[in-house]
Design a protein around this motif. Structure first.
Motif, mmCIF file in Angstrom:
data_model
loop_
_atom_site.group_PDB
_atom_site.id
_atom_site.type_symbol
_atom_site.label_atom_id
_atom_site.label_comp_id
_atom_site.label_asym_id
_atom_site.label_seq_id
_atom_site.Cartn_x
_atom_site.Cartn_y
_atom_site.Cartn_z
ATOM 1 N N ASP A 187 9.168 5.046 -5.046
ATOM 2 C CA ASP A 187 8.575 4.942 -3.492
ATOM 3 C C ASP A 187 7.282 4.377 -3.797
ATOM 4 O O ASP A 187 6.612 3.262 -3.304
ATOM 5 N N SER A 188 6.536 4.776 -4.841
ATOM 6 C CA SER A 188 5.149 4.190 -5.285
ATOM 7 C C SER A 188 5.341 2.916 -5.515
ATOM 8 O O SER A 188 4.379 1.730 -5.713
ATOM 9 N N VAL A 189 6.497 2.427 -6.513
ATOM 10 C CA VAL A 189 6.795 1.046 -6.930
ATOM 11 C C VAL A 189 7.002 0.236 -5.762
ATOM 12 O O VAL A 189 6.246 -1.026 -5.785
ATOM 13 N N TYR A 190 7.485 0.608 -4.844
ATOM 14 C CA TYR A 190 7.854 -0.261 -3.629
ATOM 15 C C TYR A 190 6.384 -0.624 -3.001
ATOM 16 O O TYR A 190 6.212 -1.677 -2.515
ATOM 17 N N LEU A 191 5.821 0.577 -2.741
ATOM 18 C CA LEU A 191 4.374 0.365 -2.276
ATOM 19 C C LEU A 191 3.565 -0.641 -3.047
ATOM 20 O O LEU A 191 2.756 -1.573 -2.263
ATOM 21 N N MET A 192 3.460 -0.294 -4.303
ATOM 22 C CA MET A 192 2.511 -1.165 -5.219
ATOM 23 C C MET A 192 3.231 -2.486 -4.948
ATOM 24 O O MET A 192 2.158 -3.614 -4.758
ATOM 25 N N ASP A 193 4.355 -2.903 -5.086
ATOM 26 C CA ASP A 193 4.863 -4.397 -4.821
ATOM 27 C C ASP A 193 4.417 -4.995 -3.575
ATOM 28 O O ASP A 193 3.985 -6.122 -3.605
ATOM 29 N N LYS A 194 4.178 -4.242 -2.283
ATOM 30 C CA LYS A 194 4.031 -4.715 -1.154
ATOM 31 C C LYS A 194 2.357 -5.011 -1.095
ATOM 32 O O LYS A 194 1.951 -5.848 -0.728
ATOM 33 N N LYS A 195 1.661 -3.940 -1.955
ATOM 34 C CA LYS A 195 0.164 -4.064 -1.645
ATOM 35 C C LYS A 195 -0.666 -5.034 -2.713
ATOM 36 O O LYS A 195 -1.939 -5.028 -2.542
ATOM 37 N N THR A 196 0.156 -5.364 -3.768
ATOM 38 C CA THR A 196 -0.725 -5.974 -4.906
ATOM 39 C C THR A 196 -0.142 -7.486 -5.066
ATOM 40 O O THR A 196 1.131 -7.712 -4.764
ATOM 41 N N GLY A 220 6.404 -1.548 -17.031
ATOM 42 C CA GLY A 220 5.472 -2.904 -17.253
ATOM 43 C C GLY A 220 5.584 -3.691 -16.136
ATOM 44 O O GLY A 220 6.307 -3.699 -15.182
ATOM 45 N N ILE A 221 4.291 -3.838 -15.740
ATOM 46 C CA ILE A 221 4.035 -4.739 -14.333
ATOM 47 C C ILE A 221 3.345 -6.155 -14.690
ATOM 48 O O ILE A 221 2.474 -6.054 -15.617
ATOM 49 N N ARG A 222 3.730 -7.265 -14.059
ATOM 50 C CA ARG A 222 3.499 -8.420 -14.329
ATOM 51 C C ARG A 222 2.509 -9.161 -13.251
ATOM 52 O O ARG A 222 2.919 -8.687 -11.884
ATOM 53 N N ALA A 223 1.460 -9.723 -13.469
ATOM 54 C CA ALA A 223 0.641 -10.496 -12.547
ATOM 55 C C ALA A 223 0.015 -11.809 -13.087
ATOM 56 O O ALA A 223 -0.047 -12.090 -14.288
ATOM 57 N N ALA A 232 -2.575 -2.331 -9.517
ATOM 58 C CA ALA A 232 -1.014 -1.837 -9.101
ATOM 59 C C ALA A 232 -1.013 -0.326 -10.143
ATOM 60 O O ALA A 232 -0.311 0.491 -9.619
ATOM 61 N N LYS A 233 -1.732 -0.412 -11.280
ATOM 62 C CA LYS A 233 -1.453 1.178 -12.155
ATOM 63 C C LYS A 233 -2.025 2.255 -11.325
ATOM 64 O O LYS A 233 -1.388 3.387 -11.429
ATOM 65 N N GLU A 234 -2.969 2.228 -10.405
ATOM 66 C CA GLU A 234 -3.640 3.032 -9.788
ATOM 67 C C GLU A 234 -2.660 3.410 -8.518
ATOM 68 O O GLU A 234 -2.694 4.799 -8.044
ATOM 69 N N ILE A 235 -1.746 2.621 -7.996
ATOM 70 C CA ILE A 235 -0.754 2.987 -7.154
ATOM 71 C C ILE A 235 0.468 3.433 -7.521
ATOM 72 O O ILE A 235 1.248 4.561 -7.073
ATOM 73 N N VAL A 236 1.013 3.105 -8.805
ATOM 74 C CA VAL A 236 2.344 3.591 -9.312
ATOM 75 C C VAL A 236 2.137 4.908 -9.863
ATOM 76 O O VAL A 236 1.299 5.253 -10.550
ATOM 77 N N LYS A 237 3.031 6.126 -9.227
ATOM 78 C CA LYS A 237 2.815 7.615 -9.721
ATOM 79 C C LYS A 237 4.172 7.582 -10.882
ATOM 80 O O LYS A 237 5.124 7.287 -10.387
ATOM 81 N N VAL A 238 3.547 8.351 -11.640
ATOM 82 C CA VAL A 238 4.709 8.720 -12.774
ATOM 83 C C VAL A 238 4.496 10.397 -12.780
ATOM 84 O O VAL A 238 3.499 11.071 -12.663
ATOM 85 N N TYR A 239 5.896 11.072 -13.300
ATOM 86 C CA TYR A 239 5.517 12.663 -13.481
ATOM 87 C C TYR A 239 5.917 12.737 -15.003
ATOM 88 O O TYR A 239 6.554 13.700 -15.021
#
Length: 425
Positions: A187-196, A220-223, A232-239
């Motif tokens: 869910d955080s990945v989808y949020l990151m995709d929309k916001k960044t 890995g995130i590309r921009a 984007a890194k601040e938005i993506v959550k990992v466990y």
């Protein structure tokens, strides 16, 4: 003008399908070198090379970074080299037959000859012997492990001239978690995709930032810029615990591997091209879910393919028909087939020839036999005229539009439409 001289380091071919990642080795090395007080300028580079290279490991990407040379007036260059070579020895996947690391040190200016070598590494096949001769000619110091094929990518990564570039942020897993299922909050990945201002993150339910291999990369995130990656890194959550992360300057998603082809006859295997032609036959499926068709121009023909991993793209390719003029982007593999990455519609054949209508009853006439004209099964009318009637048909494809493979099937180097200035094409 004050000019800074550099010592360049290139590393390639340390990974395997079963693990490791040359980018992880690079990140780990930079961390160790900085801890020893060495200065490394700018972002390390991740350069993807010819996607059709026969002996590539996974993504066919080498890494490089550079030391400002002035620091070695007081610091030990040999010690820095020893740290690099020791780390390559320690982390490379030597048990894999296809893993043949190479390390290059280069002290000097990047010349046009070196840029040409990198260009060739993107568009053709270079042998180890050619790379050794080239290194000797420019005065580069090379280190080969096993066969040492990695010197090819190492030299190219140092030498590659970037007229277009992107950035990739890679996060890495701690050793205990490698090979286990990644714990990423989708869910955080989808949020990151929309916001960044990033791209290639998701494809429907497919999470594209998550590798599907047991490598050390968590995601890995590309921009187009590094600031967007940090956001984007601040938005993506990992466990799970992140060992570290690194941002790379890269030629990914630039179409740098493609070169315009004069015609179909001039194209060669293992190269990638942009070529224009006419669709010769209706795209058809074969066993395995792949779709094939023939493209022709005045010089020859080539078989084109949209393979099963391209999923919905195959349905778009299937809408092509005889007479359509298209510009295709992609490359030629071992079998001589053109692998399509995207295509643009230049003209559409929207005429279909059908049997004429009966002038008496209005029913569609049937063939009366080879070269015998038409007949009406309803009222027995006969005509000796052999001509079919042209009808304008509706096409689902849009003139001048680009169509591309989905994110899940896109090559590292393929430029997505979101990065293309389509108004300039």
């Amino acid at each position: 003008m004050f000019i800074i001289d550099y010592i360049y380091v290139g590393i390639d071919d340390t990974d395997s399908p079963d693990g490791m990642c040359t980018t992880y080795l690079c990140m780990d090395l930079i961390k160790k070198l900085k801890k020893e007080g060495y200065i490394i300028e700018g972002y390390p580079r991740l350069i993807r090379l010819n996607p059709f290279a026969r002996y590539k490991t996974r993504g066919n990407g080498g890494v490089s970074f550079k030391f400002p040379k002035k620091q070695f007036e007081s610091k030990d260059l040999k010690k820095a080299k020893d740290i690099i070579l020791d780390e390559v020895t320690k982390l490379s996947m030597f048990e894999c037959n296809n893993t043949n690391p190479g390390v290059v040190f280069y002290d000097g200016k990047i010349t046009k000859e070196m840029e040409d070598f990198a260009y060739k590494a993107l568009h053709a096949i270079i042998t180890i012997e050619e790379a050794e001769e080239f290194a000797d000619r420019i005065g580069a110091e090379i280190y080969k492990f096993k066969k040492g094929r990695g010197i090819i990518g190492s030299l190219a990564t140092i030498s590659c001239k970037l007229t277009d570039c992107t950035y990739e942020l890679l996060t890495y897993r701690i050793p205990d978690n490698r090979g286990l299922k990644r714990k990423i909050d989708y869910d955080s990945v989808y949020l990151m995709d929309k916001k960044t201002d990033t791209f290639e993150n998701v494809d429907g339910k497919y999470i594209a930032i998550e590798p599907k291999t047991p490598c050390p990369v968590l995601y890995g995130i590309r921009a187009n810029d590094p600031d967007s990656l940090l956001e984007a890194k601040e938005i993506v959550k990992v466990y799970e615990e992140i060992e570290d992360y690194c941002i790379f300057l890269t030629n990914q998603h630039t179409d740098m591997h493609l070169e315009p082809a004069d015609n179909i006859k001039s194209m060669k295997k293992y190269n990638s091209y942009i070529v224009t032609g006419i669709v010769k036959d209706k795209p058809h499926p074969i066993e395995g879910g792949h779709f094939f068709f023939t493209l022709e121009d005045s010089t020859g023909v080539i078989e084109c393919a949209a393979y099963e991993p391209t999923k919905s793209f195959r349905k778009i390719v299937h809408k092509l028909r005889f007479g359509d003029k298209i510009k295709v982007y992609g490359g030629i593999g071992e079998e001589g087939t053109f692998n399509i990455e995207k295509f643009q519609v230049l003209s559409l054949n929207n005429i279909e020839y059908k049997n004429p209508k009966c002038p008496n009853c209005g029913k569609t006439l049937s063939s009366a036999g080879k070269n015998k004209g038409f007949k009406c099964k309803n009222c027995s009318y006969k005509s000796n005229d052999l001509s079919k009637v042209p009808y304008k048909i509706q096409r689902d494809l849009i003139l001048f539009k680009f169509y591309e493979t989905p994110v899940m099937a896109r090559r590292h180097l393929a430029k997505p439409l979101c990065r293309m200035d389509l108004d300039m094409i």
